[in-house]
Motif scaffolding. Structure first.
Motif, short mmCIF file in Angstrom:
data_model
loop_
_atom_site.label_atom_id
_atom_site.label_comp_id
_atom_site.label_asym_id
_atom_site.label_seq_id
_atom_site.Cartn_x
_atom_site.Cartn_y
_atom_site.Cartn_z
N ASP A 88 -4.71 0.14 7.26
CA ASP A 88 -4.98 -0.08 5.84
C ASP A 88 -5.91 0.02 4.57
N THR A 98 1.13 -6.46 -1.54
CA THR A 98 1.36 -6.43 -0.73
C THR A 98 0.62 -4.89 0.09
N PRO A 99 0.26 -5.01 1.28
CA PRO A 99 -0.39 -3.84 1.60
C PRO A 99 0.68 -2.42 1.77
N HIS A 102 2.15 -2.65 5.28
CA HIS A 102 3.55 -3.45 5.88
C HIS A 102 4.21 -2.59 5.40
N MET A 105 5.48 -0.31 7.22
CA MET A 105 6.17 -0.39 8.98
C MET A 105 7.75 -1.26 8.73
N LEU A 106 7.64 -1.29 7.48
CA LEU A 106 9.27 -2.09 7.52
C LEU A 106 10.33 -1.03 7.32
#
Length: 334
Positions: A88, A98-99, A102, A105-106
Motif C-alpha cells: 500500500d 484509488t490506491p 490497485h 495490478m489492473l
C-alpha cells in the motif's frame, strides 16, 4: 549442502540486492521531479471551482500529509519501504483516492501477457532459425532470412510499431490499432472477450516479435557457426548419427546456454521497449500507465509501477538463472 542449493542461495542474495538497489534508485529519482503531486492536485481542484485561500492552504496541508511529504526525505524513504512491504503506497493522483497498487495490478496482466507471448515467440523462433542457419550454411532460404534479420534488428520497437499502425490501421485496416479489447465487448471470461483481447494484442506483440527475432537469430547463428567446427560434432557426423539429432542435441542445445544468459540481460531492455510500444497502441499496460503518471507528476503511481516492474524483471531473471543447470550442469559449481 549441495552445489545446486548453494547456487540457488547465491542467486537469492543477488535477487534481494538487485531489488533493493533498483527500487531505492527509483525512489530517489522520482523525488527529483520538479512536479509536486500536491500542487498538481490543487491546480486541478482550483481550476474547476473558486476556493478561498484559507481552504486551499488547508487542502495543501492535508494532501501533503496524505502523500507523506510532511517529513524529511530519509523518513519518507523508510516509510516507503514499510508501505511497499504491505503493498500500500497510498492513493494515486490519476484516480484519486484509488490506491496506486490497485491501479498497477489492473494494468499488470496486460503487460505480463504481452511480454510473455512476445518473448516466447522471439526466443524460440529466433534460436531455432539461427541454429539451422548456422548449421546449414549453404541454405539460400536461411541466408535470405539472415539478410532480413540484419536489416530489421537495428530498428527501434516504436518505428516498427508506427509502421504496423500505418499498414494495418489505414492502408489495410483489418486489425485494431488501439486499446486492449473492443469497446462493445463486456469484460469477462467469455470466448468473445478473449478473442477480442487476442485481436488487439496482435500488432503490439508483432512489433516486439519482428525486432526481437533478428537479435536471437544473429546471436544463435554466430554461436552455432563456431560449434559445428568442434570435434565432437564432426565425430558424431562421421559416426552416422542422424542429422536431426546432431543439430538438436549436439549443436543447438550447447548454444542455448549463452543465449539463456543473453535472455537474462535483455529482459530489462525488452520491458523498456514495451513501454513505448504500449504508448503507440494505447495498450492498457504498465507502459501507458507509467507515461500518464509521469506526465501528471503522480509520484506514488510512478513508484508503484517502477517497484513492480523492477521486482518482476528481477524475479524473471532469477528464474532464468535457475534454468541454467538444466542445460549445463557445470553451472552448479560455478
Amino acid at each position: 549442502m549441495s552445489d545446486y542449493l548453494t547456487f540457488v542461495l547465491r542467486r537469492l542474495v543477488l535477487l534481494a540486492a538487485v531489488v533493493f538497489f533498483g527500487v531505492s534508485g527509483a525512489f530517489f529519482i522520482a523525488h527529483l521531479s520538479p512536479i509536486s503531486p500536491v500542487e498538481s492536485m490543487l491546480g486541478e481542484i482550483t481550476s474547476r471551482a473558486t476556493i478561498s485561500p484559507e481552504a486551499v492552504a488547508e487542502m495543501r496541508r492535508s494532501l501533503t500529509e496524505m502523500f507523506g511529504l510532511d517529513v524529511p526525505l530519509w523518513q519518507q524513504y523508510i516509510n516507503f519501504w514499510g508501505r511497499l512491504a504491505v503493498g500500500d503506497l497510498g492513493p494515486s493522483l490519476l484516480a484519486f483516492p484509488t490506491p496506486a497498487m490497485h491501479i498497477v495490478m489492473l494494468a499488470l496482466p496486460w503487460t505480463v501477457g504481452l511480454l510473455t507471448v512476445s518473448i516466447i515467440i522471439t526466443w524460440i523462433v529466433g534460436n531455432i532459425a539461427g541454429g539451422l542457419a548456422g548449421y546449414f550454411q549453404n541454405s539460400r532460404l536461411l541466408k535470405a532470412f539472415g539478410i532480413v534479420a540484419i536489416g530489421i534488428q537495428p530498428i527501434p520497437y516504436y518505428i516498427v510499431a508506427f509502421l504496423l499502425v500505418l499498414v494495418f490501421g489505414f492502408v489495410w485496416p483489418i486489425l485494431p490499432i488501439t486499446g486492449g479489447f473492443a469497446m462493445d465487448v463486456r469484460p469477462g471470461w467469455t470466448i468473445e472477450f478473449v478473442l477480442s483481447i487476442l485481436r488487439h494484442a496482435i500488432l503490439p506483440a508483432a512489433s516486439l516479435v519482428i525486432v526481437g527475432i533478428g537479435t536471437w537469430f544473429l546471436g544463435m547463428r554466430a554461436l552455432v557457426s563456431n560449434i559445428v567446427t568442434e570435434d565432437y560434432v564432426t565425430y558424431a557426423e562421421l559416426a552416422g548419427v542422424e542429422r536431426g539429432r546432431v543439430v538438436g542435441s549436439y549443436v543447438i542445445r550447447n548454444a542455448l546456454v549463452p543465449q539463456l544468459t543473453a535472455l537474462s540481460m535483455a529482459l530489462g531492455g525488452i520491458f523498456s521497449g514495451t513501454i513505448i510500444t504500449e504508448q503507440v497502441f494505447a495498450y492498457p499496460g504498465l507502459g501507458s500507465l507509467l507515461v500518464r503518471a509521469v506526465n501528471r507528476g503522480d509520484t506514488t503511481l510512478v513508484l508503484a509501477v517502477s517497484a513492480i516492474a523492477i521486482i518482476a524483471v528481477a524475479v524473471a531473471i532469477f528464474i532464468v538463472d535457475l534454468l541454467h543447470p538444466l542445460l549445463d550442469p557445470r553451472v552448479r559449481v560455478a
